[in-house]
Write a protein that holds these residues in place. Structure first.
Motif, PDB file in Angstrom:
ATOM      1  N   GLN A 144      58.356  64.303  42.598  1.00 23.68           N
ATOM      2  CA  GLN A 144      57.807  63.036  42.098  1.00 23.68           C
ATOM      3  C   GLN A 144      56.299  63.116  41.916  1.00 23.68           C
ATOM      4  OE1 GLN A 144      59.522  62.333  45.367  1.00 23.68           O
ATOM      5  NE2 GLN A 144      61.484  61.640  44.594  1.00 23.68           N
ATOM      6  N   THR A 145      55.620  63.832  42.816  1.00 24.06           N
ATOM      7  CA  THR A 145      54.165  63.983  42.698  1.00 24.06           C
ATOM      8  C   THR A 145      53.820  64.704  41.402  1.00 24.06           C
ATOM      9  OG1 THR A 145      53.934  64.016  45.104  1.00 24.06           O
ATOM     10  CG2 THR A 145      52.101  64.913  43.822  1.00 24.06           C
ATOM     11  N   ILE A 146      54.540  65.776  41.097  1.00 15.82           N
ATOM     12  CA  ILE A 146      54.300  66.521  39.860  1.00 15.82           C
ATOM     13  C   ILE A 146      54.589  65.631  38.650  1.00 15.82           C
ATOM     14  CG2 ILE A 146      55.084  68.467  38.440  1.00 15.82           C
ATOM     15  CD1 ILE A 146      55.630  69.924  41.195  1.00 15.82           C
ATOM     16  N   ALA A 147      55.696  64.901  38.687  1.00 14.19           N
ATOM     17  CA  ALA A 147      56.078  64.038  37.566  1.00 14.19           C
ATOM     18  C   ALA A 147      55.044  62.948  37.304  1.00 14.19           C
ATOM     19  CB  ALA A 147      57.446  63.412  37.834  1.00 14.19           C
ATOM     20  N   ASN A 148      54.410  62.441  38.373  1.00 17.30           N
ATOM     21  CA  ASN A 148      53.482  61.315  38.242  1.00 17.30           C
ATOM     22  C   ASN A 148      52.014  61.709  38.198  1.00 17.30           C
ATOM     23  OD1 ASN A 148      55.649  59.501  38.315  1.00 17.30           O
ATOM     24  ND2 ASN A 148      55.631  59.481  40.553  1.00 17.30           N
ATOM     25  N   MET A 149      51.692  62.987  38.395  1.00 14.83           N
ATOM     26  CA  MET A 149      50.279  63.358  38.483  1.00 14.83           C
ATOM     27  C   MET A 149      49.584  63.241  37.125  1.00 14.83           C
ATOM     28  SD  MET A 149      50.355  67.485  38.993  1.00 14.83           S
ATOM     29  CE  MET A 149      50.950  68.558  37.683  1.00 14.83           C
ATOM     30  N   ASN A 150      48.318  62.849  37.202  1.00 14.28           N
ATOM     31  CA  ASN A 150      47.438  62.791  36.036  1.00 14.28           C
ATOM     32  C   ASN A 150      46.204  63.599  36.412  1.00 14.28           C
ATOM     33  OD1 ASN A 150      45.666  62.240  34.000  1.00 14.28           O
ATOM     34  ND2 ASN A 150      45.573  60.038  34.358  1.00 14.28           N
TER      35      ASN A 150
END
Length: 178
Positions: A144-150
């Motif tokens: 989820q962190t990878i999917a949501n990172m900017n």
């Protein structure tokens, strides 16, 4: 994504490091299909995992047009070259790994090892994440962190000047001021 002169995609490496520790939960987490697919979706081409003293061995793959290439090793005399060539670093919460990566200006996801007793490392990672220098995750939330990172939202880390503190310590110890 622009292709290179030979028509291939430019190499974008994700370097995962657990340092000298055993952190199988992190290695296992980045070896999941969900994480690999999310990294590939974001344009990463290679996943290089430094697995330390762990016993879990990740699945190697050659990559190609449909998936990310995966390789691993246990230890290296220096991870500096791996850090320099990385487009993204995923690291355990050791302060040495964190600050070496931040000094190089690399985007960083720190994964906290919840199995450690008295885990002061999580405090450091969470504080730096709060200051927007890095992302902080747990093994079960890495996808989820990878999917949501900017990555554009991260603020570059600049080391503070320790000279004033060193002068106070030297004065306390009776050394002359320079």
């Amino acid at each position: 994504m622009a292709d290179t002169e030979d028509g291939s995609k430019p190499k974008k490496i994700v370097f995962v490091t657990v340092g000298t520790t055993c952190f199988d939960a992190l290695v296992r987490a980045v070896d999941t299909q969900a994480v690999k697919e999310e990294l590939f979706r974001r344009g990463y081409t290679h996943l290089l995992i430094q697995m330390g003293r762990g016993s879990y061995v990740p699945w190697k793959s050659g990559g190609g047009d449909e998936s990310i290439a995966v390789d691993h090793f246990t230890f290296s005399s220096s991870i500096a070259d791996h850090l320099r060539s990385a487009s993204l670093v995923i690291s355990h919460a050791g302060s040495g790994s964190i600050f070496e990566t931040l000094r190089l200006g690399k985007p960083l996801i720190v994964v906290v090892n919840e199995d450690l007793m008295d885990n002061h490392q999580s405090e450091l990672a969470e504080e730096l994440a709060e200051r927007k220098h890095l992302y902080c995750a747990r093994p079960q939330t890495i996808d989820q962190t990878i999917a949501n990172m900017n990555l554009e939202s991260l603020i570059p880390y600049t080391a503070g000047d320790a000279t004033p503190v060193a002068k106070i310590i030297n004065r306390f110890l009776g050394f002359p001021d320079d």
